[in-house]
Design a protein around this motif. Structure first.
Motif, mmCIF file in Angstrom:
data_model
loop_
_atom_site.group_PDB
_atom_site.id
_atom_site.type_symbol
_atom_site.label_atom_id
_atom_site.label_comp_id
_atom_site.label_asym_id
_atom_site.label_seq_id
_atom_site.Cartn_x
_atom_site.Cartn_y
_atom_site.Cartn_z
ATOM 1 N N SER A 122 0.986 -1.466 0.049
ATOM 2 C CA SER A 122 -0.053 -0.118 -0.050
ATOM 3 C C SER A 122 0.875 1.228 0.053
ATOM 4 O O SER A 122 2.146 1.184 0.142
ATOM 5 C CB SER A 122 -0.762 0.113 1.272
ATOM 6 N N GLY A 278 -18.550 -7.702 -9.461
ATOM 7 C CA GLY A 278 -18.257 -6.230 -9.469
ATOM 8 C C GLY A 278 -19.240 -5.595 -10.761
ATOM 9 O O GLY A 278 -19.232 -4.416 -10.729
ATOM 10 N N GLU A 303 -14.721 0.848 -14.900
ATOM 11 C CA GLU A 303 -14.443 1.907 -13.939
ATOM 12 C C GLU A 303 -12.950 2.249 -14.229
ATOM 13 O O GLU A 303 -11.927 1.111 -14.606
ATOM 14 C CB GLU A 303 -14.454 1.278 -12.590
ATOM 15 N N THR A 305 -9.167 4.064 -13.513
ATOM 16 C CA THR A 305 -8.380 4.507 -12.573
ATOM 17 C C THR A 305 -7.041 5.231 -12.999
ATOM 18 O O THR A 305 -6.816 5.231 -14.352
ATOM 19 C CB THR A 305 -7.813 3.509 -11.467
ATOM 20 N N HIS A 311 -3.100 0.823 -8.969
ATOM 21 C CA HIS A 311 -4.306 1.327 -8.816
ATOM 22 C C HIS A 311 -5.527 0.662 -9.354
ATOM 23 O O HIS A 311 -6.683 0.590 -8.613
ATOM 24 C CB HIS A 311 -4.246 2.826 -9.502
ATOM 25 N N SER A 314 -6.181 -1.854 -6.451
ATOM 26 C CA SER A 314 -6.688 -1.149 -5.529
ATOM 27 C C SER A 314 -8.289 -1.236 -5.542
ATOM 28 O O SER A 314 -9.066 -1.433 -4.688
ATOM 29 C CB SER A 314 -6.294 0.284 -5.160
ATOM 30 N N ARG A 315 -8.789 -0.511 -6.835
ATOM 31 C CA ARG A 315 -9.967 -0.775 -6.937
ATOM 32 C C ARG A 315 -10.938 -1.621 -6.893
ATOM 33 O O ARG A 315 -12.099 -1.759 -6.763
ATOM 34 C CB ARG A 315 -10.373 0.471 -8.212
ATOM 35 N N ARG A 317 -10.084 -4.572 -5.447
ATOM 36 C CA ARG A 317 -10.237 -5.099 -4.136
ATOM 37 C C ARG A 317 -11.387 -4.094 -3.166
ATOM 38 O O ARG A 317 -12.168 -4.969 -2.718
ATOM 39 C CB ARG A 317 -9.018 -4.947 -3.210
ATOM 40 N N GLU A 318 -11.549 -2.877 -3.400
ATOM 41 C CA GLU A 318 -12.586 -2.169 -3.043
ATOM 42 C C GLU A 318 -13.836 -2.386 -3.446
ATOM 43 O O GLU A 318 -14.795 -2.578 -2.699
ATOM 44 C CB GLU A 318 -12.207 -0.456 -3.205
ATOM 45 N N GLY A 319 -14.153 -2.651 -4.677
ATOM 46 C CA GLY A 319 -15.260 -2.868 -5.210
ATOM 47 C C GLY A 319 -15.657 -4.187 -5.638
ATOM 48 O O GLY A 319 -16.719 -4.414 -6.146
ATOM 49 N N GLY A 320 -15.012 -5.243 -5.225
ATOM 50 C CA GLY A 320 -15.459 -6.425 -5.411
ATOM 51 C C GLY A 320 -15.410 -6.887 -6.799
ATOM 52 O O GLY A 320 -15.893 -8.116 -7.189
#
Length: 445
Positions: A122, A278, A303, A305, A311, A314-315, A317-320
């Motif tokens: 991270s 997602g 989506e 990034t 990057h 990261s998105r 993992r955040e958004g499934g």
């Protein structure tokens, strides 16, 4: 806060200069060792590399740094970046390190770090390690110095893992595949995995000598694989980069299939099987507008990034999400890997050819790309993006493309380059816009 050492993908530069010296590698290892030294268990790190001559030097320095901090080292030799991520997790290591500058020439090298979960670090972890690099390390007593050992079965473990990404009912017996490994990290494992699943494999870029990585071969130099596909009558060509975390495909006609088309194909098949999570795909601002329109047409989202697979990940993992990537060929399939994996993506592409029984030129052409042009402008000194004339040129271009295209201007995270990209339905207008902005950037440099 501006980063001093870490760029968009770890630390990278020309070897024996700046941040890419043996001394710096040792300090990075000591800082990372201090950061991840938690609890009273015996700590360990997995270290892999690609085939660059400087890899020996960097590996030795990293080993010295980690062992001086009481961390045991497991060395794998040349292996793809995703293999190191996988082994870090499987071997319950505290961290993983890949020594590679990816698609860069042999003169460059880099250090990529993974956490114990096999994911790239991270921003917070990288910042903490940066803060420790310039501090005097707290070395362990001589009785606690770490040990180093080399494991001999790492290649076999990785080959077995990537083969699990396709159904055990799938065989590649009727496929003739050109596999270009860029004289890089996958020169043994990628051809072996594809051959073990039944394909006739024709290899390119599998004779590394320390200085020929990415030299006229691989995903950034496609002429060789295109010629070989045509010459041999192959069904498809697979071109990996130096550390094999990305791929570009060449169809049976010798035409390029980029990461956008590969993402579209994989996402479409997964959506049909109802295993796409997602509701769509994650990509970067560089992905073609045609991909976005195609996905919208089949009820999926795109989506975007910032540029860089970290990057995208990261998105995801955040958004499934479980499918993401970059136009340049990074394919992240989270059901099978924690980072971009060119070999896994290649196996999925080959499996789709088997299932559809269609040629690659049809199976992997999911949409018509919108005219897109990317040019790079090298600069010296301060970033020219702050110059008033550059800002005005960008504002004028955005006004001209409003509602009909996109403009992306960014500084490279690894080189002193300004990347200028525009896309729209009018190819002539796109070219004029890019040339105008490039001229403004060049004049301001």
């Amino acid at each position: 806060m501006a980063r001093k050492y870490f760029g968009t993908d770890g630390i990278r530069g020309e070897t024996n200069k700046g941040a890419m010296t043996a001394t710096m590698a040792m300090r990075v290892a000591q800082a990372a060792g201090a950061h991840f030294r938690r609890g009273d268990h015996r700590h360990r790190v997995v270290i892999g590399k690609d085939t660059r001559l400087s890899g020996y030097m960097m590996e030795s320095a990293l080993v010295a740094g980690f062992t001086s901090m009481g961390v045991d080292v497991i060395q794998t030799g040349p292996l793809p970046t995703p293999a190191i991520a996988m082994l870090t997790r499987e071997m319950r290591a505290d961290m993983g390190v890949m020594i590679s500058a990816s698609h860069n020439p042999y003169r460059d090298n880099g250090i990529k770090l993974f956490g114990p979960d096999g994911f790239k670090l991270s921003d917070e972890d990288e910042a903490a390690i940066e803060a420790l690099i310039d501090c005097e390390p707290d070395l362990v007593p001589s009785s606690e110095i770490g040990r180093a050992r080399r494991i001999e079965d790492a290649r076999g473990r990785y080959i077995h893992a990537v083969k699990q990404s396709v159904s055990d009912r799938i065989r590649f017996d009727d496929l003739k595949v050109v596999v270009d490994c860029a004289n890089g990290a996958a020169y043994q494992v990628a051809p072996s995995a594809i051959w073990e699943l039944g394909a006739e494999v024709i290899t390119l870029g599998v004779d590394p000598n320390g200085t020929n990585i990415n030299d006229g071969v691989g995903s950034t130099s496609l002429d060789a694989v295109k010629a070989k596909v045509i010459e041999t009558g192959a069904d498809i060509g697979i071109a990996l980069d130096g550390d094999a975390d990305r791929l570009i495909v060449v169809d049976e006609k010798g035409e390029t299939v980029d990461g956008d088309q590969i993402m579209a194909s994989i996402a479409t098949r997964m959506a049909q099987k109802q295993v796409l999570r997602g509701g769509g795909v994650v990509a970067t601002v560089m992905s073609n507008l045609g991909l976005e329109r195609y996905l919208q047409g089949i009820g999926l989202t795109l989506e975007r990034t910032k540029v860089g697979d970290r990057h995208v990940l990261s998105r995801m993992r955040e958004g499934g999400f479980n499918v993401g990537g970059e136009q340049s060929g990074h394919m992240i399939l989270l059901d099978h890997a924690t980072t971009g994996d060119g070999t896994v993506a290649a196996l999925r592409v080959l499996a789709s050819l088997v299932r559809s029984n269609r040629p690659a030129s049809e199976e992997l052409r999911m949409f018509e790309p919108v005219p897109q042009l990317l040019k790079n402008v090298r600069y010296e000194g301060a970033s020219p993006l702050d110059a008033p004339e550059v800002k005005q040129a960008i504002a004028d271009a955005e006004g001209a493309l409003a509602g009909r295209g996109r403009l992306v201007i960014r500084a490279s995270g690894t080189e002193p380059l300004i990347r200028v990209m525009a896309e729209g339905d009018d190819a002539g207008e796109v070219e004029r816009i890019v040339d105008t902005i490039c001229a403004a950037v060049s004049d301001a440099s």
